[in-house]
Design a protein around this motif. Structure first.
Motif, PDB file in Angstrom:
ATOM      1  N   PRO A  71      61.621  32.934  42.308  1.00 16.35           N
ATOM      2  CA  PRO A  71      61.081  31.577  42.140  1.00 16.35           C
ATOM      3  C   PRO A  71      59.734  31.395  42.845  1.00 16.35           C
ATOM      4  N   SER A  74      57.122  33.215  40.633  1.00 18.40           N
ATOM      5  CA  SER A  74      56.857  32.464  39.412  1.00 18.40           C
ATOM      6  C   SER A  74      56.043  31.207  39.716  1.00 18.40           C
ATOM      7  N   SER A  75      56.372  30.552  40.821  1.00 19.32           N
ATOM      8  CA  SER A  75      55.642  29.348  41.209  1.00 19.32           C
ATOM      9  C   SER A  75      54.181  29.675  41.537  1.00 19.32           C
ATOM     10  N   ASN A  76      53.965  30.784  42.211  1.00 14.41           N
ATOM     11  CA  ASN A  76      52.597  31.198  42.524  1.00 14.41           C
ATOM     12  C   ASN A  76      51.784  31.431  41.258  1.00 14.41           C
ATOM     13  N   LEU A  78      52.401  30.162  38.252  1.00 13.32           N
ATOM     14  CA  LEU A  78      52.228  28.898  37.539  1.00 13.32           C
ATOM     15  C   LEU A  78      51.115  28.064  38.171  1.00 13.32           C
ATOM     16  N   TRP A  79      51.079  28.030  39.497  1.00 14.70           N
ATOM     17  CA  TRP A  79      50.050  27.245  40.172  1.00 14.70           C
ATOM     18  C   TRP A  79      48.664  27.834  39.919  1.00 14.70           C
ATOM     19  N   ARG A  91      57.148  31.898  29.426  1.00 15.42           N
ATOM     20  CA  ARG A  91      57.861  32.485  30.564  1.00 15.42           C
ATOM     21  C   ARG A  91      59.097  33.254  30.131  1.00 15.42           C
ATOM     22  N   SER A 112      62.897  28.242  38.176  1.00 13.45           N
ATOM     23  CA  SER A 112      61.556  28.451  37.635  1.00 13.45           C
ATOM     24  C   SER A 112      61.393  27.822  36.260  1.00 13.45           C
ATOM     25  N   GLU A 115      60.792  24.169  36.921  1.00 12.47           N
ATOM     26  CA  GLU A 115      59.450  23.926  37.446  1.00 12.47           C
ATOM     27  C   GLU A 115      58.416  23.969  36.318  1.00 12.47           C
ATOM     28  N   SER A 119      55.984  20.865  34.770  1.00 11.19           N
ATOM     29  CA  SER A 119      54.626  21.100  35.243  1.00 11.19           C
ATOM     30  C   SER A 119      53.557  20.296  34.515  1.00 11.19           C
TER      31      SER A 119
END
Length: 280
Positions: A71, A74-76, A78-79, A91, A112, A115, A119
């Motif tokens: 997670p 994946s967050s990194n 996405l950001w 994804r 994820s 998120e 988003s």
């Protein structure tokens, strides 16, 4: 992302004739030099390394390896994609991913997926089933002993070839607008048990091959002896247990709807891999 991995590799192969410019992301670009596309350096574990990694990208393919940091990774990604102005993110999740999934990996993926869905970026999620390539873990015992050992009881699994996952990802990435907000569960053409798989391998290699069902507890004990980390032990235990109970045994037909052709059968896969299973 995951440019040097099997799934992204299959996706790149399927996209090469699409007319789109492809950019891969890898921790070590030197290991991806044979892909024939532009490769940028970036590590999903290191957010600062991703600054600028998605510059000029319209549509991003985000895949993170299974693990306790998935997670976070994946967050990194996405950001970084958001900061670069990416318009659509596709994804790769996992079969049955949900907050109440019976599998640790599925629950991690659900975080994820949620998120991404929240988003504000257009998105598509792919949830592939058990990879046919996982059968290669039994190649040595099949070749040497004529036996394959799995903690899957008499489970029926609609396994999918990684090449079909890549083909589906490529279709979505090449024309993402029509797939916005959709989730696709990807399976093979039929649900098969390991005894049937063993019979299919036997026919392909020309010698008897049997499936030996082992208890889940014994399989996990063996994973521990192999030195696998606690996350992997629990994740595989969960899958063995869930599949053995009949979880996620239905086919979906999504591969054919996305690609216009039927997914590869287990017989096709086994024939192609017969050498690894001991055919001479």
């Amino acid at each position: 992302t995951g440019a040097t991995g099997n799934v992204t590799g299959a996706t790149i192969k399927a996209l090469k004739s699409s007319g789109h410019e492809l950019i891969g992301l890898a921790r070590d670009p030197a290991k991806a030099k044979d892909l024939g596309i532009e490769v940028r350096a970036g590590d999903l574990d290191r957010p600062r390394s991703l600054e600028g990694a998605f510059a000029g990208v319209d549509t991003a393919w985000v895949l993170s390896p299974p693990g306790p940091l998935a997670p976070f990774q994946s967050s990194n990604a996405l950001w970084a994609a958001r900061q670069a102005g990416v318009k659509h993110v596709v994804r790769m999740s996992a079969i049955g991913a949900a907050h109440d999934a019976p599998t640790l990996n599925g629950r991690m993926h659900a975080l994820s997926d949620a998120e991404l869905a929240g988003s504000g970026i257009a998105f598509t999620i792919l949830k592939p089933h058990f990879f046919m390539q996982n059968l290669m873990m039994a190649a040595k015992s099949i070749a040497e002993q004529g036996a394959m050992y799995w903690a899957l009881a008499d489970a029926k699994l609609p396994m999918i070839d990684v090449a079909d996952i890549g083909a589906c990802a490529a279709k979505v990435l090449a024309d993402p607008a029509k797939h916005a907000g959709k989730t696709y569960t990807l399976t093979g053409p039929a649900a098969v048990g390991m005894a049937e798989v063993a019979k299919t391998i036997s026919e392909a290699v020309g010698k008897p091959v049997q499936y030996v069902a082992v208890p889940v507890s014994a399989a996990v004990e063996n994973l521990a002896k192999m030195g696998l980390d606690d996350f992997t032990q629990v994740a595989l235990r969960d899958y063995f247990t869930a599949y053995s109970g009949g979880w996620q045994s239905a086919t979906t037909g999504e591969v054919e709807r996305l690609t216009g052709r039927a997914p590869r059968s287990i017989a096709d896969f086994v024939r192609a891999a017969a050498g690894a299973f001991g055919k001479r």
